[in-house]
Design a protein around this motif. Structure first.
Motif, PDB file in Angstrom:
ATOM      1  N   ARG A  88       0.926  -1.234   0.020  1.00 11.05           N
ATOM      2  CA  ARG A  88       0.069   0.006  -0.035  1.00 11.05           C
ATOM      3  C   ARG A  88       0.856   1.344  -0.030  1.00 11.05           C
ATOM      4  NH1 ARG A  88      -2.950  -3.373  -1.146  1.00 11.05           N
ATOM      5  NH2 ARG A  88      -5.269  -3.879  -0.389  1.00 11.05           N
ATOM      6  N   VAL A  89       0.731   2.072  -0.920  1.00 13.13           N
ATOM      7  CA  VAL A  89       1.460   3.430  -1.030  1.00 13.13           C
ATOM      8  C   VAL A  89       0.343   4.486  -0.989  1.00 13.13           C
ATOM      9  CG1 VAL A  89       2.818   4.629  -2.532  1.00 13.13           C
ATOM     10  CG2 VAL A  89       3.008   2.176  -2.756  1.00 13.13           C
ATOM     11  N   HIS A  90       0.760   5.519   0.160  1.00 10.30           N
ATOM     12  CA  HIS A  90      -0.198   6.355   0.373  1.00 10.30           C
ATOM     13  C   HIS A  90       0.232   7.874  -0.190  1.00 10.30           C
ATOM     14  CE1 HIS A  90      -2.171   4.063   3.716  1.00 10.30           C
ATOM     15  NE2 HIS A  90      -1.291   3.423   3.478  1.00 10.30           N
ATOM     16  N   ILE A  91      -0.362   8.347  -1.024  1.00 15.38           N
ATOM     17  CA  ILE A  91      -0.171   9.561  -1.628  1.00 15.38           C
ATOM     18  C   ILE A  91      -0.925  10.845  -1.046  1.00 15.38           C
ATOM     19  CG2 ILE A  91      -0.172  10.836  -3.853  1.00 15.38           C
ATOM     20  CD1 ILE A  91       1.714   8.472  -3.934  1.00 15.38           C
ATOM     21  N   GLN A  92      -0.234  11.984  -0.860  1.00 13.13           N
ATOM     22  CA  GLN A  92      -0.803  13.125  -0.246  1.00 13.13           C
ATOM     23  C   GLN A  92      -0.176  14.349  -1.024  1.00 13.13           C
ATOM     24  OE1 GLN A  92      -3.124  13.394   2.572  1.00 13.13           O
ATOM     25  NE2 GLN A  92      -3.355  15.462   1.559  1.00 13.13           N
ATOM     26  N   ARG A  93      -1.094  15.201  -1.465  1.00 15.27           N
ATOM     27  CA  ARG A  93      -0.724  16.397  -1.820  1.00 15.27           C
ATOM     28  C   ARG A  93      -0.610  17.423  -0.851  1.00 15.27           C
ATOM     29  NH1 ARG A  93      -2.177  18.672  -7.554  1.00 15.27           N
ATOM     30  NH2 ARG A  93      -4.408  18.557  -7.149  1.00 15.27           N
ATOM     31  N   SER A  94       0.246  18.118  -0.431  1.00 12.13           N
ATOM     32  CA  SER A  94       0.213  19.326   0.523  1.00 12.13           C
ATOM     33  C   SER A  94       0.967  20.377   0.001  1.00 12.13           C
ATOM     34  CB  SER A  94       0.780  18.715   1.918  1.00 12.13           C
ATOM     35  OG  SER A  94       0.776  19.581   2.819  1.00 12.13           O
ATOM     36  N   ALA A  95       0.308  21.553  -0.373  1.00  9.89           N
ATOM     37  CA  ALA A  95       0.646  22.713  -0.992  1.00  9.89           C
ATOM     38  C   ALA A  95       1.522  22.290  -2.298  1.00  9.89           C
ATOM     39  CB  ALA A  95       1.749  23.439   0.120  1.00  9.89           C
ATOM     40  N   GLN A  96       3.072  22.499  -2.347  1.00 10.31           N
ATOM     41  CA  GLN A  96       3.473  22.287  -3.578  1.00 10.31           C
ATOM     42  C   GLN A  96       4.277  20.996  -3.545  1.00 10.31           C
ATOM     43  OE1 GLN A  96       3.339  24.412  -6.405  1.00 10.31           O
ATOM     44  NE2 GLN A  96       1.859  25.498  -4.739  1.00 10.31           N
TER      45      GLN A  96
END
Length: 281
Positions: free
Chosen positions: A255-263
């Motif tokens: 399981r790979v967790h992707i999170q976009r935070s600001a840039q």
């Protein structure tokens, strides 16, 4: 003969034997290139890393990453696995984040509860895959041209290109003919999950192939998922936070967790130690 600290860890899983294994040699500054390459061939894992003192004063440690074929300037599961091993061995970061030095420069890593996450490095290539190359890849994967929705280079130092298919079942059904694929080419294939049919545990399925490598299918791949995430998020094809499943076709539960935070786009997952000891060189 000298003994060096050694760990074998499982990355992108909180349970041993269900993620992607990585061999990590610590305090490896005295090993030369030939010895590192020979040991990586011997482990026969997708990657083996060697941790050294940094040459950049901003970095906490330096890592060299070897496949069975070559040295890589960057790779994702070796980044998280090496960081886990360094911390477990007593490494203390200089700041709030851990700074890894590798072939592409400095990579930021953060601790988020029980997980580690790295910032996706910039893409070196992000253009359509050439028609001639696709003409070699699709038959080797057993795909008809109409099964392909899109294809892009998502190379962040590890050389990946990615093919987007319609559904998870098509990804899991692939049975590559590795002899018919370009040798050494890093090929990722992905598709969305259908929540009603596939469940809520993840939003995308990914597989990764490297014909000619000692392990031609990579169980769970951080660098590929970083590149795919940049593609999906740049075109509004995924939410700011999502989970990728990888390794199911190999009996794994990555399981790979992707999170976009600001840039920043953070690529994270759990890491567990399976082997802890020493090597004699």
């Amino acid at each position: 003969m000298r003994q060096l600290p050694f760990k074998q860890v499982d990355v992108f899983s909180d349970q041993p034997l269900l993620g992607n294994p990585l061999a990590v040699v610590l305090a490896a500054d005295e090993l030369d290139d030939a010895r590192m390459a020979a040991f990586a061939r011997w482990t026969n894992l997708s990657e083996t890393t060697f941790l050294l003192e940094p040459t950049d004063p901003r970095a906490d440690y330096r890592v060299r990453i070897f496949t069975t074929l070559t040295e890589l300037p960057f790779a994702g599961h070796p980044t998280l696995g090496s960081c886990h091993a360094w911390l477990e061995h007593g490494g203390v970061p200089k700041g709030k984040e851990i700074i890894q030095q590798c072939g592409i420069g400095l990579v930021r890593i953060r601790r988020d509860g029980t997980q580690l996450a790295f910032t996706a490095p910039p893409l070196l290539r992000f253009e359509a895959v050439e028609a001639q190359l696709l003409g070699q890849i699709l038959p080797g994967l057993g795909l008809m041209p109409d099964a392909l929705m899109d294809a892009r280079w998502v190379d962040n130092g590890a050389g990946w290109l990615a093919l987007r298919l319609r559904d998870r079942a098509a990804v899991l059904a692939l049975q590559p003919d590795y002899s018919a694929l370009p040798q050494g080419l890093a090929i990722g294939v992905f598709a969305p999950w259908d929540a009603q049919r596939d469940g809520p545990d993840a939003q995308f399925e990914v597989r990764a192939f490297i014909p000619g490598d000692g392990m031609p299918e990579d169980p769970v791949t951080g660098s590929l998922n970083a590149g795919i995430a940049q593609w999906l998020l740049s075109e509004g094809l995924a939410p700011d936070s999502f989970v990728v499943s990888q390794g199911a076709a190999m009996g794994r539960q990555g399981r790979v967790h992707i999170q976009r935070s600001a840039q920043d786009i953070w690529v994270g997952g759990a890491v567990v130690t399976c082997v802890d000891g020493s090597l004699t060189f």
